[in-house]
Structure formats: C-alpha cells, structure tokens
Design an enzyme around this catalytic site. Sequence first.
Site, PDB file in Angstrom:
ATOM      1  N   ASP A 121       0.852  -1.187   0.000  1.00 42.02           N
ATOM      2  CA  ASP A 121       0.000   0.000   0.000  1.00 42.02           C
ATOM      3  C   ASP A 121       0.887   1.235   0.000  1.00 42.02           C
ATOM      4  O   ASP A 121       2.011   1.206   0.501  1.00 42.02           O
ATOM      5  CB  ASP A 121      -0.908   0.015   1.235  1.00 42.02           C
ATOM      6  CG  ASP A 121      -1.950  -1.094   1.215  1.00 42.02           C
ATOM      7  OD1 ASP A 121      -2.420  -1.432   0.121  1.00 42.02           O
ATOM      8  OD2 ASP A 121      -2.298  -1.597   2.294  1.00 42.02           O
ATOM      9  N   ASP A 139      -7.197  -1.363  -4.343  1.00 51.36           N
ATOM     10  CA  ASP A 139      -8.248  -1.095  -3.349  1.00 51.36           C
ATOM     11  C   ASP A 139      -9.251  -0.083  -3.883  1.00 51.36           C
ATOM     12  O   ASP A 139     -10.461  -0.225  -3.683  1.00 51.36           O
ATOM     13  CB  ASP A 139      -7.638  -0.579  -2.050  1.00 51.36           C
ATOM     14  CG  ASP A 139      -6.697  -1.566  -1.395  1.00 51.36           C
ATOM     15  OD1 ASP A 139      -6.848  -2.789  -1.614  1.00 51.36           O
ATOM     16  OD2 ASP A 139      -5.793  -1.116  -0.658  1.00 51.36           O
TER      17      ASP A 139
END
Length: 166
Positions: A121, A139
């Site tokens: 991330d 995401d």
Amino acid sequence: LVGCAADLLSKQWIFAWRGFPSAQERQIYWLIEGFCGVETSLNPGALFGMGAGHSHWFAVLSVVAALGIGVWLSYGKAIHDLWVTVALGLITGGIFGNLYDRVGFWHFENTPTAWQCNVRDWILFRFGSYDWPNFNIADSCLVVGAAILVLHAFLMPAKEPEVKPS
C-alpha cells in the site's frame, strides 16, 4: 486489465522510489501537505489489516471471487449491462492487483526483504490527526466497482421480462 496494470506498475514505481517501510520513522512524501501523501506500507491482512497472517485464505477467496465474476458475466448474462460489466471489471482488476501481492510475486521484483505475502500500500490520507489506513489503486478499483454495483442496484430500473404473445 487497465486497473490491475495501473496498480502493479504504481506499486513497483512507488516502492522503487520511496523504498520499503521503515519501522524507525515514517517517511511521508506529501502531495498536499498534511492531507494526501505517499507512504509505503505492507498489509499482512485484508481490509484495514484485519486477518493478518491469513494471506493464503484471502488469496483463495480472491480466486473464488474472480471465478464467480466470470460466471456472473457469462452465464448470468451480466455482460449485457454496461455498468455491471464496468463495475465487475474494476473489481476484477482490484482482485488481481492485490492477489499478485498476496501470493508474494512482488518478491521477484528485486526486494531486499524475506519472502512475504503482504499487500503493498502507498496512498495516505490524513484528516486532522487521523490517518486513514494506507491503500493502493487495486483497493480503489474494488471500492469504486462495488459503489457502481450498489448505485446500479438502487438507481437503474429493473428490466421487465419480455412476455411473448401466445
């Protein structure tokens, strides 16, 4: 394909540029000071880090979800609805972007760490003193695709089945 490619390329580029997360200090590169920035992190779980250490189960669920989407598009005739097709395409791109990380394929990209099955991330949002958990483009594809499905379900009128005259 576009969502998955954008996710994987952005992860590769950002992690090459910013490096792997350091436990000693947070290295945030602010795009908008104090609000939106780039900070690399590794997520060993799923949503907000829940289920840490169970990447293999999330990988299996990802494959099952992708297969389910394929069935929905082909046998369920969802492919005849543009918005559902776009939504499921975004969701599939997000599934494959994170699945690549969950299986640990990113370790073939010249990584200095031991083999890990963490999702990479890098997008950070801060609201006052609250940091939203870091996320990535995969995401974002998952969330936007799900939102389109929900909006479609509530806003698009259901098609009446055709009644053929006898």
